[in-house]
Write a protein that holds these residues in place. Structure first.
Motif, PDB file in Angstrom:
ATOM      1  N   PRO A   1      61.423 -14.536 -11.948  1.00 52.86           N
ATOM      2  CA  PRO A   1      60.856 -13.815 -13.236  1.00 52.86           C
ATOM      3  C   PRO A   1      60.547 -12.238 -12.037  1.00 52.86           C
ATOM      4  N   LEU A   2      60.836 -12.330 -10.894  1.00 53.42           N
ATOM      5  CA  LEU A   2      60.166 -11.974  -9.374  1.00 53.42           C
ATOM      6  C   LEU A   2      60.236 -10.368 -10.027  1.00 53.42           C
ATOM      7  N   LEU A   3      61.636 -10.047 -10.817  1.00 52.87           N
ATOM      8  CA  LEU A   3      60.858  -7.989 -11.215  1.00 52.87           C
ATOM      9  C   LEU A   3      59.676  -7.950 -11.914  1.00 52.87           C
ATOM     10  N   PRO A   4      59.756  -8.360 -12.630  1.00 52.31           N
ATOM     11  CA  PRO A   4      58.242  -8.443 -13.754  1.00 52.31           C
ATOM     12  C   PRO A   4      56.847  -8.450 -13.228  1.00 52.31           C
ATOM     13  N   ILE A   5      56.829  -9.727 -12.278  1.00 50.86           N
ATOM     14  CA  ILE A   5      55.659  -9.480 -11.777  1.00 50.86           C
ATOM     15  C   ILE A   5      55.154  -8.688 -10.688  1.00 50.86           C
ATOM     16  N   GLY A   6      56.190  -8.744 -10.430  1.00 52.05           N
ATOM     17  CA  GLY A   6      56.332  -7.128  -9.096  1.00 52.05           C
ATOM     18  C   GLY A   6      55.230  -5.746  -9.644  1.00 52.05           C
TER      19      GLY A   6
ATOM     20  N   VAL B   1      49.087  -2.676  -4.322  1.00 51.04           N
ATOM     21  CA  VAL B   1      50.505  -1.817  -4.468  1.00 51.04           C
ATOM     22  C   VAL B   1      51.411  -2.298  -3.687  1.00 51.04           C
ATOM     23  N   TYR B   2      51.314  -1.647  -2.554  1.00 47.48           N
ATOM     24  CA  TYR B   2      52.534  -2.327  -1.525  1.00 47.48           C
ATOM     25  C   TYR B   2      53.221  -3.769  -1.835  1.00 47.48           C
ATOM     26  N   ALA B   3      51.540  -4.266  -1.449  1.00 51.56           N
ATOM     27  CA  ALA B   3      52.464  -6.182  -1.897  1.00 51.56           C
ATOM     28  C   ALA B   3      53.748  -6.181  -3.175  1.00 51.56           C
ATOM     29  N   GLY B   4      53.241  -5.119  -4.035  1.00 53.46           N
ATOM     30  CA  GLY B   4      53.997  -5.032  -5.452  1.00 53.46           C
ATOM     31  C   GLY B   4      55.681  -4.571  -5.464  1.00 53.46           C
ATOM     32  N   VAL B   5      55.312  -3.629  -4.892  1.00 51.87           N
ATOM     33  CA  VAL B   5      56.024  -2.636  -4.053  1.00 51.87           C
ATOM     34  C   VAL B   5      57.724  -3.442  -2.875  1.00 51.87           C
ATOM     35  N   GLY B   6      57.140  -4.287  -2.330  1.00 53.40           N
ATOM     36  CA  GLY B   6      57.618  -5.130  -1.245  1.00 53.40           C
ATOM     37  C   GLY B   6      58.310  -6.289  -2.496  1.00 53.40           C
ATOM     38  N   VAL B   7      57.670  -7.139  -3.021  1.00 50.71           N
ATOM     39  CA  VAL B   7      58.751  -7.943  -3.701  1.00 50.71           C
ATOM     40  C   VAL B   7      60.032  -7.021  -4.291  1.00 50.71           C
ATOM     41  N   VAL B   8      59.517  -6.007  -5.190  1.00 51.12           N
ATOM     42  CA  VAL B   8      60.946  -5.680  -6.239  1.00 51.12           C
ATOM     43  C   VAL B   8      61.744  -4.765  -5.295  1.00 51.12           C
TER      44      VAL B   8
ATOM     45  N   VAL C   1      61.226  -2.277 -18.587  1.00 51.13           N
ATOM     46  CA  VAL C   1      62.062  -2.616 -17.630  1.00 51.13           C
ATOM     47  C   VAL C   1      62.471  -3.410 -16.611  1.00 51.13           C
ATOM     48  N   SER C   2      61.523  -3.910 -15.911  1.00 51.24           N
ATOM     49  CA  SER C   2      62.326  -5.062 -15.165  1.00 51.24           C
ATOM     50  C   SER C   2      62.919  -6.313 -16.307  1.00 51.24           C
ATOM     51  N   PHE C   3      61.210  -5.931 -16.533  1.00 51.44           N
ATOM     52  CA  PHE C   3      61.285  -7.306 -18.096  1.00 51.44           C
ATOM     53  C   PHE C   3      62.869  -8.020 -18.618  1.00 51.44           C
TER      54      PHE C   3
END
Length: 472
Positions: free
Chosen positions: A324-329, A359-366, A448-450
């Motif tokens: 679930p990495l992308l939707p969580i990010g 915000v930046y942390a989430g972008v880094g994840v995805v 979309v990521s989900f």
């Protein structure tokens, strides 16, 4: 010996990509000073950012052709010369148009160096090392924008905005000296014909589309006309790529339904991070009265967190895949932006900074996992084209984002100021409105990521961030 030679080659290319990425954020904390010197507004000044990314996107579009036609060594020196020339023109500029020309020269170098580095990695790295080497390259591309606001802030505060162009000028000169001895061709150049019509169509279409977005808040009808015209020209460009023998941008990977969504997700992530790197300094300086150094220093924390979470995201992607990495990010991105929308009108720098870190942390994840998810679904023969498409999408998103969000910010700030609100408070409300639009886009990314990551999981194949791109 060959291994040492390849390592030295990649080291030089990593350094050039670092400086190219550094140049992307070079003027972000200088915009207020430039606006004051040349007597221009934010909507005009933002073309130093939007125009830069627009030209970069066009160059990236033809990067695969340039790489094959000129070879690595000549292309390396072309890029270096453009970066050095752009710095010199910017330093000596006496008017805004001349400064813009200098920035556009810079952008050609950026458009050359970043995809060239990635293509060289794919050419010289062993299959099992491709993921590692691409991650190092990604770290360079992340570190450059992280350093730029701080270095630029110090230079602007101490010596004026022109001094910010000296570091890339000097460092790029040193890199070119090293490149003279270490950069070699990794494949024989191929004599190809460049389809000039395709290049013209991509440039015109992107300009019309981005310009329409920049005036969408102030002149909706005109904006709609420009956007529709831009989409029509870009559609013609896409159609042409399937009909000619040597397409400027081979779009066949877009026929793969497992690849297409990753392109959209990459654009959402990049539009978010690059737009925030422009909007935050404007907020800190125009709403909170900070100087360029303080505004740049505050950006360091979010961008470094972004670099750290990029590594975390890559490792999770390698071990567990997109779900679930992308939707969580993307959800993390949306939550952080929603917090900024609420907090920024109160003109509190600490709350906005903490939310920006989220915000930046989430972008880094995805960001990197979104690319890996798409590339891993392509055959090996289409990898180069997939990389070119994703690089183009990144640069297009980086030009679209600031154009759209600064337009929204300027329109909202103007309407609030007309009602009698003070200028700093009006700028805060404008910033909040721009981030609200960004939040809506991030929510689209969540949806979309989900769906996308669930579909990859249902396909019963694990997407890895490492060797996967070389396995198909």
């Amino acid at each position: 010996m060959q291994k040492k030679s390849s390592a030295a080659l990649l080291a030089v290319l990593y350094a050039s990509a670092l400086i190219a990425a550094f140049s992307e954020n070079l003027v972000n904390v200088s915009l207020v000073d430039m606006m004051a010197e040349f007597g221009i507004g934010a909507n005009t000044a933002q073309w130093l950012v939007t125009g830069y990314m627009l030209v970069t996107a066009i160059v990236v579009t033809i990067s695969a052709f340039l790489y094959r036609f000129f070879g690595l060594r000549r292309l390396f020196f072309f890029g270096g010369c453009f970066l050095i020339a752009g710095s010199i023109v910017s330093i000596t500029s006496a008017s805004f148009p001349v400064l813009l020309i200098g920035r556009l020269d810079h952008s050609v170098g950026t458009g050359i160096f970043i995809p060239t580095m990635m293509s060289a990695v794919m050419a010289v790295a062993r299959r099992k090392q491709i993921g590692t080497y691409l991650a190092i390259g990604g770290a360079m591309i992340t570190l450059g924008p992280a350093l730029a606001p701080v270095v630029s802030g110090v230079m602007v505060t101490g010596f004026g905005w022109r001094s910010a162009f000296y570091p890339p000028l000097i460092i790029m000169g040193l890199i070119m000296i090293a490149g003279f001895f270490l950069v070699r061709d990794v494949a024989e150049p191929v004599k190809l014909r460049l389809d000039v019509m395709s290049v013209a169509m991509s440039a015109l279409g992107l300009f019309l589309f981005v310009y329409g977005l920049s005036i969408v808040s102030s002149a909706p009808l005109q904006a709609t006309a420009f956007i529709v015209a831009g989409v029509a020209v870009l559609a013609g460009f896409a159609y042409r790529q399937f009909k000619i023998d040597n397409p400027v941008l081979d779009l066949r990977p877009m026929l793969n339904k497992r690849f297409r969504p990753s392109t959209l997700l990459v654009m959402v992530a990049m539009a978010t991070t690059f737009s925030m790197s422009v909007l935050l300094p404007l907020y800190f300086q125009r709403s909170l009265g900070m100087d360029a150094f303080a505004a740049g220093a505050l950006l360091l924390a979010p961008i470094l967190i972004n670099a750290f979470t990029s590594l975390v995201g890559g490792r999770v992607m390698a071990g567990s895949g997109a779900w679930p990495l992308l939707p969580i990010g993307f959800l993390i991105v949306a939550v952080g932006q929603a917090a900024i929308v609420v907090l920024s009108p109160n003109q509190t720098w600490l709350g906005v900074l903490v939310a920006s870190v989220v915000v930046y942390a989430g972008v880094g994840v995805v960001l990197s996992p979104s690319q890996s998810a798409g590339l891993s679904r392509l055959d090996l023969s289409q990898h180069t084209y997939g990389v070119a498409i994703l690089n183009t999408a990144i640069q297009v998103a980086a030009s679209i984002g600031p154009s759209l969000f600064i337009g929204v910010m300027a329109a909202r700030a103007g309407s609030v100021a007309a009602a009698g609100t003070s200028e700093p408070e009006a700028q805060a409300f404008g910033f909040s409105a721009a981030v609200l639009v960004a939040t809506i886009i991030a929510i689209i990314g969540v949806v979309v990521s989900f769906v996308y990551s669930r579909s990859l999981r249902s396909a019963g194949r694990t997407v890895s961030a490492g060797p996967s791109p070389a396995q198909h």
